[in-house]
Motif scaffolding. Sequence first.
Motif, PDB file in Angstrom:
ATOM      1  N   ILE A 243       4.967   0.025   1.656  1.00  0.00           N
ATOM      2  CA  ILE A 243       4.133   0.172   2.850  1.00  0.00           C
ATOM      3  C   ILE A 243       2.658   0.255   2.439  1.00  0.00           C
ATOM      4  CG2 ILE A 243       3.591   1.704   4.791  1.00  0.00           C
ATOM      5  CD1 ILE A 243       6.626   2.421   4.805  1.00  0.00           C
ATOM      6  N   SER A 244       2.373   1.008   1.379  1.00  0.00           N
ATOM      7  CA  SER A 244       0.991   1.098   0.877  1.00  0.00           C
ATOM      8  C   SER A 244       0.479  -0.281   0.492  1.00  0.00           C
ATOM      9  CB  SER A 244       0.904   1.979  -0.369  1.00  0.00           C
ATOM     10  OG  SER A 244       1.152   3.307  -0.060  1.00  0.00           O
ATOM     11  N   ALA A 245       1.316  -1.023  -0.225  1.00  0.00           N
ATOM     12  CA  ALA A 245       0.875  -2.312  -0.753  1.00  0.00           C
ATOM     13  C   ALA A 245       0.609  -3.308   0.371  1.00  0.00           C
ATOM     14  CB  ALA A 245       1.925  -2.878  -1.707  1.00  0.00           C
ATOM     15  N   ILE A 246       1.518  -3.382   1.341  1.00  0.00           N
ATOM     16  CA  ILE A 246       1.407  -4.436   2.349  1.00  0.00           C
ATOM     17  C   ILE A 246       0.489  -4.029   3.499  1.00  0.00           C
ATOM     18  CG2 ILE A 246       2.691  -5.805   4.031  1.00  0.00           C
ATOM     19  CD1 ILE A 246       5.053  -5.772   2.148  1.00  0.00           C
ATOM     20  N   LEU A 247       0.620  -2.785   3.950  1.00  0.00           N
ATOM     21  CA  LEU A 247      -0.111  -2.395   5.162  1.00  0.00           C
ATOM     22  C   LEU A 247      -1.266  -1.438   4.883  1.00  0.00           C
ATOM     23  CD1 LEU A 247       2.997  -1.979   7.448  1.00  0.00           C
ATOM     24  CD2 LEU A 247       1.254  -3.745   7.651  1.00  0.00           C
ATOM     25  N   LYS A 248      -1.409  -0.998   3.603  1.00  0.00           N
ATOM     26  CA  LYS A 248      -2.482  -0.071   3.245  1.00  0.00           C
ATOM     27  C   LYS A 248      -2.401   1.210   4.068  1.00  0.00           C
ATOM     28  CE  LYS A 248      -4.386  -2.989   0.413  1.00  0.00           C
ATOM     29  NZ  LYS A 248      -3.033  -3.185  -0.134  1.00  0.00           N
ATOM     30  N   LYS A 249      -1.185   1.652   4.336  1.00  0.00           N
ATOM     31  CA  LYS A 249      -0.985   2.892   5.100  1.00  0.00           C
ATOM     32  C   LYS A 249      -0.098   3.827   4.298  1.00  0.00           C
ATOM     33  CE  LYS A 249      -3.170   2.199   8.970  1.00  0.00           C
ATOM     34  NZ  LYS A 249      -2.893   0.932   9.626  1.00  0.00           N
ATOM     35  N   GLU A 250      -0.327   5.120   4.484  1.00  0.00           N
ATOM     36  CA  GLU A 250       0.539   6.096   3.839  1.00  0.00           C
ATOM     37  C   GLU A 250       1.536   6.644   4.843  1.00  0.00           C
ATOM     38  OE1 GLU A 250      -1.619   9.149   1.802  1.00  0.00           O
ATOM     39  OE2 GLU A 250      -2.402   7.754   0.304  1.00  0.00           O
ATOM     40  N   VAL A 251       2.652   7.111   4.344  1.00  0.00           N
ATOM     41  CA  VAL A 251       3.628   7.797   5.178  1.00  0.00           C
ATOM     42  C   VAL A 251       3.348   9.284   5.011  1.00  0.00           C
ATOM     43  CG1 VAL A 251       6.067   8.221   5.567  1.00  0.00           C
ATOM     44  CG2 VAL A 251       5.303   5.981   4.759  1.00  0.00           C
ATOM     45  N   PRO A 252       2.891   9.965   6.071  1.00  0.00           N
ATOM     46  CA  PRO A 252       2.537  11.379   5.922  1.00  0.00           C
ATOM     47  C   PRO A 252       3.696  12.188   5.348  1.00  0.00           C
ATOM     48  CG  PRO A 252       1.808  10.557   8.035  1.00  0.00           C
ATOM     49  CD  PRO A 252       2.636   9.470   7.424  1.00  0.00           C
ATOM     50  N   SER A 253       3.334  13.165   4.497  1.00  0.00           N
ATOM     51  CA  SER A 253       4.342  14.020   3.867  1.00  0.00           C
ATOM     52  C   SER A 253       5.205  14.673   4.940  1.00  0.00           C
ATOM     53  CB  SER A 253       3.628  15.087   3.046  1.00  0.00           C
ATOM     54  OG  SER A 253       4.553  15.944   2.455  1.00  0.00           O
ATOM     55  N   GLY A 254       6.498  14.691   4.727  1.00  0.00           N
ATOM     56  CA  GLY A 254       7.397  15.350   5.666  1.00  0.00           C
ATOM     57  C   GLY A 254       7.836  14.470   6.831  1.00  0.00           C
TER      58      GLY A 254
END
Lengths: 443, 335
Positions: A243-254
């Motif tokens: 997700i980071s690589a393709i969309l430059k977004k993080e998945v919030p912890s938890g």
Amino acid sequence: MLLTFSNGVHPQEFKGWTHEKAIERLPFFEDYVIPLSQHIGAPAKSLVRKGQKVSRGELIAEPTAYLSVAYHSPVDGFVTAIELAEHPGGKMVPSIKIKADRFSAQRMSKKTINWKSLSSKEFSQQLQQSGMVGLGGAAFPSHVKFAVPDDKKCDYLIINGCECEPFLTADHRVMAEYPEEVMKGIEILHHFLKPKKTYIGIEANKADAINKLTQAAKQYPALSVEIVTLEVKYPQGAEKMLISAILKKEVPSGTIPLDGGYLVSNVGTVAAVAEYFESAKPLIERIVTISGSNIKRPANLLVPIGTSLKQVLEACGGFKSSASGESTRILLGGPMMGMAQKSLDVPIVKGTSGILALSPAEVRNFDTYKCIRCGRCLDACPMFLNPSTLGLLAKKGMYEEMLEENLLDCMECASCSYVCPSGIPLVQSFRVAKAINRERKVA
Amino acid sequence: MKKELTLSTSPFLHDSASTKWIMFQVIYALLPVIAAATFFFGLSALLLIAVSVMACLITERMFTKTRQQEASSLKDGSAVITGILLALTLPPGFPLWMAFIGGVAAIGMGKMIWGGLGQNIFNPALLGRAFLQSAFPTAITTWSVPDGRYFGLRGTNLALPFFQGESLDAVTTATPLALMKFQQEGTEWLSLLVGNTSGSLGETSAALLMLAGVYLGIRRVFDWRIPLSIILTVFLLSGVFYLINPERFPSPDFMLLSGGLLLGAVFMATDPVTSPYTSKGIWYFGFGIGFLVVLIRLFGGLPEGVMYAVLLMNSVTPLLNKFTRRRVYGHLKNG
Ligand code: SF4
Ligand code: SF4
């Protein structure tokens, strides 16, 4: 510039032994063992009796809860026992043992399932009945993964074709040989999930797969599928990293990716979903890479689930003769996150992506030294944790303090242990710390 | 088929760099520097290095014995590095017995009382050197000229404890930095580069030190950002001063090539144990050292500032690590 995530490591690939080997079908053998908990969730319940005749693809165990899947016989034959048997995870679990009918041709009648007429709920039920789980290794039930709750939405469907673990080439071969199946599976998922956009993320070392899929995608202009070439880096195939690589977004912890509108699925699973709806063949076989320096004939095989490791390895010529007298190391899965096996009698399960036989020379044993604070682990950790501090705390048994250092964000990718020049068992001790903290919480 | 399988948990692959490999790479990179020191200062250089390394190894061994630790701490090579580095900071005519004491202080006070490898705050070699500076202030600032006498010992080398033998062979001279500071006299750029000037054993050949740095950076033995940030800071900052008043302040290239700057930047500041390991911390550390070097050299009472600059920044390394922690993936704030 190829897309990728921050940090990570570059282990040697070792894919050359098998990445050009076409998938071959493993012949049928006599004995099969089907553990009833090959998936994440509640074990399935057996529907058969000892001595009962079963046919290939017949339902032999049913799900006992929502988070549970069905099991099917991989062969025509009869049930010899329902008892505890060793699972590759190391535990003894209830299993159905089946002896194959030697005179059967092991054919299955085909019929297509009209998926377009299904509701989302029926689609999910079908997947549960097909026994489908994530084939990338985690074996999470697919019917749960592909059921988007009403309060959530799948905006981006990401198909994971990274296969970033060294040695493994099963997904690579699926993409190169069955690009139409992959696209068909995407079409089915697209129908039910209705994503705004679908991406297929593939590491740059699989040029043939990228070409084949690009061609196949042209047949489906309505799906808005984009094939994204990613840098070859471990753990590129981890959901969050993809997700980071393709969309430059993080998945919030938890939270889980779907909370942010992302759904990531392994490419092999997508092809298996297509196969089920086209032929009604449940998940009774899977593609497995057999490789490692100690294997005579490395291969990508289509293996009936329940075949013992020993039989698969023998079909690949067994171990190299040079291995005699030395101990060899057998792994299920890749070398970074896979599991070592002490017995060759355990079966191939739904989550088995590879069998590796490594020679002692490959598995370098390091002298361990104290942490020299070199920071290599910090530069490797894709979650931006501080494995050095976590490791020092673990050594002192300060497991609760490790929680403050965000132990629970660790995804056990093992990049830290891979780079540590002092040979400190970082991720190994983090697994222990997590388990101990879980127990303390319960107690 | 063989039944005996080895069991353990993943990962089953490992990067090729081990701590021992890292330490030995540093030792290899030091060999040309040792060779140059021998070329310029003859047997004195070799003797000093040998004595200092011996002192370090013996001290490490004594401590590991008394603490019942695994004797493996000798194997990692870090004590050898400390010994060589300490010797490289000494003047060629330095009495051997003092060098021995320096080695004992470096390992004993600099490393073992902290708990051994990885636990210490200060670079052991520099701590040993600082100890010698305060214990023997005269001897450590007596510099002899490189005179190409390979076998002629600097007379003071063999001085016995408590007999000041300094008058025996007193062809001493001021180092380029002292010349600059106290007599405003510059030294030829080329002599600095080749190393044909007076100074401590290891601070003389700038060209070799730079090569060693490039080698270690390319092989990823150390973090190249540390020497780079130090060199950049010193160059830019002293450049500003030089532009303001070229009469009073030395030129930036002189600042870079003279004194122990390169030795310190390449071999001392990069000690992984005593430098930060967060990306931001590494840059701050380098800037800090560069800044302090310029400050001490231009405005302090001492011509040589690298040792104190590195030691000072060593002391704030734990703080730098703490306050430059990277935000964890998926978290909004640090921590
Ligand atoms: S700390 Fe966890 S997430 Fe980070 S590199 Fe190690 S195993 Fe991976
Ligand atoms: S990689 Fe190993 S030695 Fe280096 S800081 Fe991390 S834990 Fe310490």
